[in-house]
Motif scaffolding. Structure first.
Motif, short mmCIF file in Angstrom:
data_model
loop_
_atom_site.label_atom_id
_atom_site.label_comp_id
_atom_site.label_asym_id
_atom_site.label_seq_id
_atom_site.Cartn_x
_atom_site.Cartn_y
_atom_site.Cartn_z
N MET A 40 -5.05 -66.98 27.38
CA MET A 40 -4.88 -66.66 28.80
C MET A 40 -5.11 -67.91 29.65
O MET A 40 -5.79 -68.84 29.23
CB MET A 40 -5.88 -65.59 29.24
CG MET A 40 -5.69 -64.24 28.65
SD MET A 40 -6.93 -63.10 29.37
CE MET A 40 -6.57 -61.63 28.44
N GLN A 42 -5.56 -65.55 34.70
CA GLN A 42 -5.37 -64.32 33.94
C GLN A 42 -6.72 -63.79 33.42
O GLN A 42 -6.98 -62.59 33.46
CB GLN A 42 -4.41 -64.55 32.77
CG GLN A 42 -2.97 -64.77 33.18
CD GLN A 42 -2.12 -65.21 32.00
OE1 GLN A 42 -2.58 -65.96 31.13
NE2 GLN A 42 -0.86 -64.76 32.00
N LYS A 54 -8.64 -62.31 36.32
CA LYS A 54 -8.06 -61.02 36.71
C LYS A 54 -8.38 -59.95 35.67
O LYS A 54 -8.66 -58.80 36.01
CB LYS A 54 -6.55 -61.17 36.88
CG LYS A 54 -5.82 -59.96 37.32
CD LYS A 54 -5.42 -60.11 38.75
CE LYS A 54 -4.53 -58.94 39.13
NZ LYS A 54 -4.94 -58.36 40.37
N TYR A 55 -8.34 -60.32 34.39
CA TYR A 55 -8.64 -59.37 33.31
C TYR A 55 -10.07 -58.82 33.45
O TYR A 55 -10.29 -57.62 33.38
CB TYR A 55 -8.46 -60.07 31.95
CG TYR A 55 -8.83 -59.20 30.78
CD1 TYR A 55 -7.91 -58.31 30.24
CD2 TYR A 55 -10.10 -59.25 30.22
CE1 TYR A 55 -8.24 -57.49 29.16
CE2 TYR A 55 -10.45 -58.44 29.15
CZ TYR A 55 -9.52 -57.57 28.62
OH TYR A 55 -9.86 -56.76 27.57
#
Length: 189
Positions: free
Chosen positions: A155, A159, A162-163
């Motif tokens: 990632m 990302q 955000k995950y």
């Protein structure tokens, strides 16, 4: 609730207790010696300690210094007028307040009010410091989890962020808890 520890002979305790309660201290405890006071300090936290010097087993300035170096409590020492200056010289650099005996009720009351206000200020700073330390710990864990997601899952930093954020919202838990879970799963993959 703030509590106080009086280190003195029994005859002075009732005089101090009533005034401490009036100032705002919820619980008042007593020790008859420096040794007993040190044991009580280890067992619980106090906002204030009053030392009515001299004590039965020591004068009291070593106890005062021990208390301010090992706790966040304020310390008030009461010493006879003829030794008050010498006592002040030994403890003033530690922030110990020294009053000359005999003390007036008005003078003692004002001093206790000031020490109670000082306790509230110190307590506020300590709580703020704990919150900041918790936040720093959370940020470290989240960063470590993001690094694991980046290195193990490929990632990007955005990302990974955000995950973690989405997982925390979806599961209704903190980002710290998600980060801990990721670290426990991914660090050995």
């Amino acid at each position: 609730m703030a509590s106080a520890l009086i280190v003195s002979t029994a005859e002075y305790v009732s005089k101090f207790s009533a005034m401490l309660t009036e100032v705002g201290f919820a619980d008042v405890y007593q020790a008859h010696s420096g040794v007993e006071a040190r044991h009580l300090i280890v067992e619980r936290q106090y906002a204030l300690m009053i030392i009515n010097a001299p004590l039965v087993d020591e004068f009291g300035y070593d106890l005062a210094i021990y208390a301010v170096e090992n706790t966040t409590m304020s310390v008030l020492m009461l010493a006879r007028g003829d030794v008050c200056e010498a006592v002040e010289n030994k403890v003033e650099d530690y922030g110990v307040v020294v009053m000359s005996k005999p003390v007036t009720a008005e003078g003692l009351f004002k001093t206790l009010k000031a020490l109670y206000a000082n306790h509230n200020r110190i307590n506020s700073i300590v709580l703020s410091n704990r919150r900041l330390q918790d936040k720093i710990e959370e940020l470290k864990l989240v960063d470590r989890a993001k690094c694991l997601l980046i290195s193990r899952e490929g990632m990007s930093e955005e990302q990974a962020h955000k995950y973690i954020e989405t997982a925390a919202m979806d599961m209704r838990v903190s980002k710290k808890q998600i980060a801990e879970k990721i670290i426990s799963i991914k660090q050995y993959d």
